[in-house]
Design a protein around this motif. Sequence first.
Motif, PDB file in Angstrom:
ATOM      1  N   ASP A  53      39.733  30.349 -15.413  1.00  0.00           N
ATOM      2  CA  ASP A  53      38.642  29.687 -16.127  1.00  0.00           C
ATOM      3  C   ASP A  53      39.089  28.279 -16.528  1.00  0.00           C
ATOM      4  N   GLU A  56      44.625  23.702 -14.644  1.00  0.00           N
ATOM      5  CA  GLU A  56      45.891  23.484 -15.327  1.00  0.00           C
ATOM      6  C   GLU A  56      46.560  22.240 -14.729  1.00  0.00           C
ATOM      7  N   THR A  88      49.367  28.490 -20.174  1.00  0.00           N
ATOM      8  CA  THR A  88      48.554  29.698 -20.181  1.00  0.00           C
ATOM      9  C   THR A  88      47.205  29.390 -19.559  1.00  0.00           C
ATOM     10  N   TYR A  89      46.579  30.410 -19.001  1.00  0.00           N
ATOM     11  CA  TYR A  89      45.223  30.267 -18.474  1.00  0.00           C
ATOM     12  C   TYR A  89      44.454  31.571 -18.705  1.00  0.00           C
ATOM     13  N   VAL A  90      43.137  31.464 -18.598  1.00  0.00           N
ATOM     14  CA  VAL A  90      42.264  32.619 -18.797  1.00  0.00           C
ATOM     15  C   VAL A  90      41.745  33.086 -17.447  1.00  0.00           C
ATOM     16  N   ASP A  92      39.089  35.285 -15.524  1.00  0.00           N
ATOM     17  CA  ASP A  92      37.738  35.716 -15.868  1.00  0.00           C
ATOM     18  C   ASP A  92      36.954  36.032 -14.604  1.00  0.00           C
ATOM     19  N   ARG A  97      38.306  40.049 -18.597  1.00  0.00           N
ATOM     20  CA  ARG A  97      38.748  38.729 -19.048  1.00  0.00           C
ATOM     21  C   ARG A  97      40.099  38.902 -19.730  1.00  0.00           C
ATOM     22  N   ARG A  99      44.201  36.827 -20.660  1.00  0.00           N
ATOM     23  CA  ARG A  99      44.960  35.587 -20.745  1.00  0.00           C
ATOM     24  C   ARG A  99      46.374  35.811 -20.203  1.00  0.00           C
ATOM     25  N   TYR A 100      46.843  34.850 -19.412  1.00  0.00           N
ATOM     26  CA  TYR A 100      48.153  34.953 -18.766  1.00  0.00           C
ATOM     27  C   TYR A 100      48.998  33.730 -19.105  1.00  0.00           C
ATOM     28  N   GLU A 137      53.648  34.929 -13.350  1.00  0.00           N
ATOM     29  CA  GLU A 137      52.664  35.041 -14.421  1.00  0.00           C
ATOM     30  C   GLU A 137      52.791  36.385 -15.118  1.00  0.00           C
ATOM     31  N   ASP A 141      48.740  39.282 -24.762  1.00  0.00           N
ATOM     32  CA  ASP A 141      47.685  39.873 -25.595  1.00  0.00           C
ATOM     33  C   ASP A 141      46.993  41.021 -24.883  1.00  0.00           C
TER      34      ASP A 141
END
Length: 263
Positions: A53, A56, A88-90, A92, A97, A99-100, A137, A141
């Motif tokens: 999403d 980067e 970090t990126y999301v 989706d 969904r 986060r990594y 990666e 969370d």
Amino acid sequence: MMGYRFILAGVLALNAVAPAIAQDEAEEVPPKWSVTVTPRVQNVFFLPDADADGLETLISAGASVSLRNPDGRFGVTATYLYGKGNGTYVFDDSARRARYAYRGNRRELALLAEYTPSETNVTIIGGYHRFSAKARETLIDGGADVEDNDYDFSIDAAEIGLRLASRLGAQSRHAVSAQFSFGLGLGHYKEDETATFAGVTRVSQRDTQGIGYIGDIALGYNYFLTDRLTIGTRGRGYVFYVQTKGAYPIFAIAPELNMSMRF
């Protein structure tokens, strides 16, 4: 008395001829080959995953070294670029969904021959281009869910293309350029994915080869501080792709700052 007059006339004649001889010798000095060194810094915008999403960034730096023959029609250029980054990126997609966190690096090496036909601003380029990238990666969370993935991607390609470059006027300090190239060769893709979701662990490992594709376009602007020193900026867009199961195209946009020094 006649002898002295004859000697004096000879000396005067030699003095008159000497500058012309020196000038002829200066004109006969062969022109030299030139070497141009161009340090480069790029800020690479890329997608860390096909379902990420947003873009980067990572900083990539290196240099090009060019050797050209005296009339400037033939030359060879070697370019090396290296960059690494983390963040970090999301992720989706339609299913979930998450986060990594990621860290990775990229390398490029190009060895190209160049030919510029007389009285043109078009340069034909061709040679070898290697691109490689590695990334790791980790799901963050995720609670009880765990995921760690490693990827390794490379292409060794034969590349051809065109570069157009021109000053904006005979005495102008400003110049613009455009370069287009395409490469085709052998690609290598390797992945090692381990994920645990809802107590179920899944492992995916691939180490495959396929046809590798490279597409590259760049638009540039240079300002001549002197005839041998320029500063410039360039906007580059490229795609690298290995045609094999599990691999996705790598798209990127890379604004660049550079400086060229000709010796």
